[in-house]
Design an enzyme around this catalytic site. Sequence first.
Site, PDB file in Angstrom:
ATOM      1  N   THR A 206      28.612 -26.301-136.088  1.00 51.23           N
ATOM      2  CA  THR A 206      28.157 -27.651-136.374  1.00 51.23           C
ATOM      3  C   THR A 206      29.335 -28.599-136.245  1.00 51.23           C
ATOM      4  O   THR A 206      30.493 -28.180-136.317  1.00 51.23           O
ATOM      5  CB  THR A 206      27.557 -27.747-137.796  1.00 51.23           C
ATOM      6  OG1 THR A 206      27.204 -29.109-138.082  1.00 51.23           O
ATOM      7  CG2 THR A 206      28.546 -27.279-138.857  1.00 51.23           C
ATOM      8  N   CYS A 363      10.451 -43.692-135.285  1.00 52.21           N
ATOM      9  CA  CYS A 363      10.450 -42.437-134.524  1.00 52.21           C
ATOM     10  C   CYS A 363       9.077 -41.777-134.559  1.00 52.21           C
ATOM     11  O   CYS A 363       8.637 -41.185-133.569  1.00 52.21           O
ATOM     12  CB  CYS A 363      11.521 -41.495-135.065  1.00 52.21           C
ATOM     13  SG  CYS A 363      13.208 -41.984-134.640  1.00 52.21           S
TER      14      CYS A 363
END
Length: 392
Positions: A206, A363
Amino acid sequence: MSGDENISGELTERLVRSPCPEAPPVLQRLAGEAGVCFNGKAPWDIQVHDPQVYERILGQGSLGLGEAYMDGLWDAREPDELFNRLLRADIEARLPLRLRLQLLAVTLRQRLFNLQSRGRAFQVGEQHYDTGNDVFSVMLDPTMSYSCGYWRHAGDLAQAQHDKLDLICRKLELRPGEHLLDIGCGWGGLARHAARYFNVEVTGITVSREQQAWAQERCRGLPVRIELMDYRDLQGRYDKLVSVGMFEHVGPRNYAEYFDTALRLLKDEGLFLLHSIGIYATSRTVDPWLDRYIFPNGKLPSAQEIADILDNRFIIEDWHNFGPDYDRTLMAWWENFDTAWPQLEARYSKRFYRMWKYYLLSCAGFFRSCQGQLWQLVLSKRGRDGIYRSLR
């Protein structure tokens, strides 16, 4: 009473005290083409609290619209449906030249610079994914999955995310003892699921320090290693590869290097599952509001862009689209966030609340309009033995 009701109440009082003038004709025309009115009665209509809204839209396009919302200058009872209507009407293509120039500026920035270079790779982690684990923990499900759930048989968010994780592991044909590489592992939900239920070793990477710390804690005692690093620095060979919700941050300039890295890392008999948001038609534009406030340097791929870059690299064993499930996922996240806002408001501003609401609901409208897609591709190297059987 939710935080949204408190904030909307204040703005409604302002509106009663100071009614706003009509929108300029060009904005009325554009909104009307989508079936939207300024200060209309429909739940998706834009309720203007300050005439600055018009100036901001005319001067800055979608960036001005989003910032005006964050500043409390307008509202809509159903912003998700507002954006669904605007996007279905393809309003962007009808914008006057001066508004299209705003999009052009962001587009040129994308084309002239590699915004997803090694030096910039950690920006999205620092700005967005490190926002605060307190925000994500109340918004997401118990697996901390920050990607589209799979709602085919699910009745709630937790089941949809569990089913998504399980579907990924089954599509990868995970076997006990295999080593899975998770590129963009988030808070470790998939790594934990794969290690616990499929008895595999997992390496996850990550670009967010907050995600790394939480993922390491959540996966304690399991054969899982979580590293803070850029995908281009990966070494070794792995039985299976997976990348969920990370490809959107790679950028077209880096697609070749991304898939060449995957080829180098994947064993010859392995499988690679790519889970990514996509857009229905190739576009060089990036929404300037999302780029500034939510996902800096992001760029959504089209099916053509993915297919072109995979040519002579990987075999496409399966291509699964369940984009409508993202609408439902985002609405569930919004409900969780709004319900939990009283726990957060001492640490975050009202402007943050409105930014997050605008992000989640715009979104949702993006996916409801079918401009947004959600794809899972299963990829293999040419010459892999056996026949791959697609799962749903």
